[in-house]
Write a protein that holds these residues in place. Structure first.
Motif, PDB file in Angstrom:
ATOM      1  N   GLU A  29      -0.861   7.086   0.973  1.00 18.99           N
ATOM      2  CA  GLU A  29      -2.214   7.633   0.833  1.00 18.99           C
ATOM      3  C   GLU A  29      -3.273   6.532   0.933  1.00 18.99           C
ATOM      4  OE1 GLU A  29      -3.305  10.796   0.725  1.00 18.99           O
ATOM      5  OE2 GLU A  29      -1.241  11.219   1.250  1.00 18.99           O
ATOM      6  N   THR A  30      -2.986   5.389   0.322  1.00 20.96           N
ATOM      7  CA  THR A  30      -3.925   4.266   0.414  1.00 20.96           C
ATOM      8  C   THR A  30      -4.027   3.776   1.854  1.00 20.96           C
ATOM      9  OG1 THR A  30      -3.376   3.587  -1.844  1.00 20.96           O
ATOM     10  CG2 THR A  30      -4.446   1.950  -0.436  1.00 20.96           C
ATOM     11  N   ALA A  65       0.827  -1.212   0.000  1.00 21.71           N
ATOM     12  CA  ALA A  65       0.000   0.000   0.000  1.00 21.71           C
ATOM     13  C   ALA A  65       0.859   1.258   0.000  1.00 21.71           C
ATOM     14  CB  ALA A  65      -0.914   0.002   1.224  1.00 21.71           C
ATOM     15  N   ARG A 106      -7.709  12.942  -5.628  1.00 22.31           N
ATOM     16  CA  ARG A 106      -7.440  12.072  -6.779  1.00 22.31           C
ATOM     17  C   ARG A 106      -7.940  12.700  -8.073  1.00 22.31           C
ATOM     18  NH1 ARG A 106      -5.655   7.224  -5.235  1.00 22.31           N
ATOM     19  NH2 ARG A 106      -6.207   6.238  -7.190  1.00 22.31           N
TER      20      ARG A 106
END
Length: 249
Positions: A101-102, A98, A249
């Protein structure tokens, strides 16, 4: 010493967040990690927050485990910890793949789901050796991935018949083992936890201050109102983190 004091002044805001989380934990028994993680992500990279939360929780749980280990349900902890050892390699693969940000989104979503479960679910899970291992697997995955092994464990023992003092001691011992194993897993996986150690040293005074202040104020603070305030704070912080991720995003 002077440079350390100057560093404390520079860390005033995250220090206050840690102190607030520790204070709320001391007053209500609410999980330290689940309160602290979304607040610290306002100041640090998500992957750094995982290591910081694990070290700060380890510090608190170590002292409390030493004081209360004789009261703990060691058999239950043993089966839970077996599950943790199985689950943590899986959790580390998620952590490693990951992005920061994830991971930040994952932590915020986990906090939201945990809050909804704690407020809405009334499912009684039987305490068996097999279920203990399964709960430990989930706790191991979430602990090494997000720094929060508490939600799966607390959901599992939510309707336990253990005496409060025995349950409390069992929590301290289990979380201590979960925290230290998660840190070792990160270190073996190539994530140097010493990179976060300096920040940890600056935040420890906030942890100790919050815990001690909570012990002093415990008898004077209305617990029901305070618990609702914690839920509001966590919902707001987690929703803000999720919205920030989506709109960037």
């Amino acid at each position: 010493m002077e440079s350390y004091l100057l560093g404390l002044a520079a860390h005033a805001l995250p220090l206050c967040c840690v102190a607030a989380a520790a204070l709320l934990q001391s007053l209500t028994g609410f999980g330290l990690a689940i309160v602290m993680a979304p607040l610290l992500m306002l100041f640090y990279d998500a992957k750094s927050v995982v290591a910081l939360v694990l070290m700060l929780c380890l510090c608190g749980n170590l002292v409390q485990s030493i004081l209360h280990v004789r009261e703990a349900n060691v058999r239950l902890v043993a089966f839970l910890y077996l599950g943790v050892l199985i689950g943590q390699p899986i959790g580390f693969q998620i952590f490693d793949m990951a992005t920061s940000e994830t991971l930040k989104l994952l932590i915020n979503v986990m906090v939201l789901v945990s809050l909804l479960i704690m407020q809405a679910m009334r499912v009684r899970i039987r305490e068996t050796n097999g279920n203990s291992v399964k709960a430990g697997v989930l706790a191991g995955i979430t602990s090494v991935t997000t720094g929060m092994g508490g939600p799966p464990f607390l959901l599992y023992i939510a309707h336990t018949k253990m005496a409060p003092s025995r349950l409390r001691a069992t929590c301290f011992l289990f979380f201590f083992l979960c925290n230290i194993t998660s840190l070792v897993t990160h270190e073996l996986g190539g994530y140097r936890i010493d990179a976060s150690f300096t920040e940890f040293l600056y935040l420890v005074p906030g942890l100790l201050t919050g815990l001690l202040l909570g012990d002093v104020l415990y008898r004077f603070v209305p617990k029901g109102w305070l618990r609702q305030a914690i839920f509001v704070l966590l919902y707001a912080t987690s929703l803000f983190g999720c919205a920030e991720f989506l709109f960037q995003r």
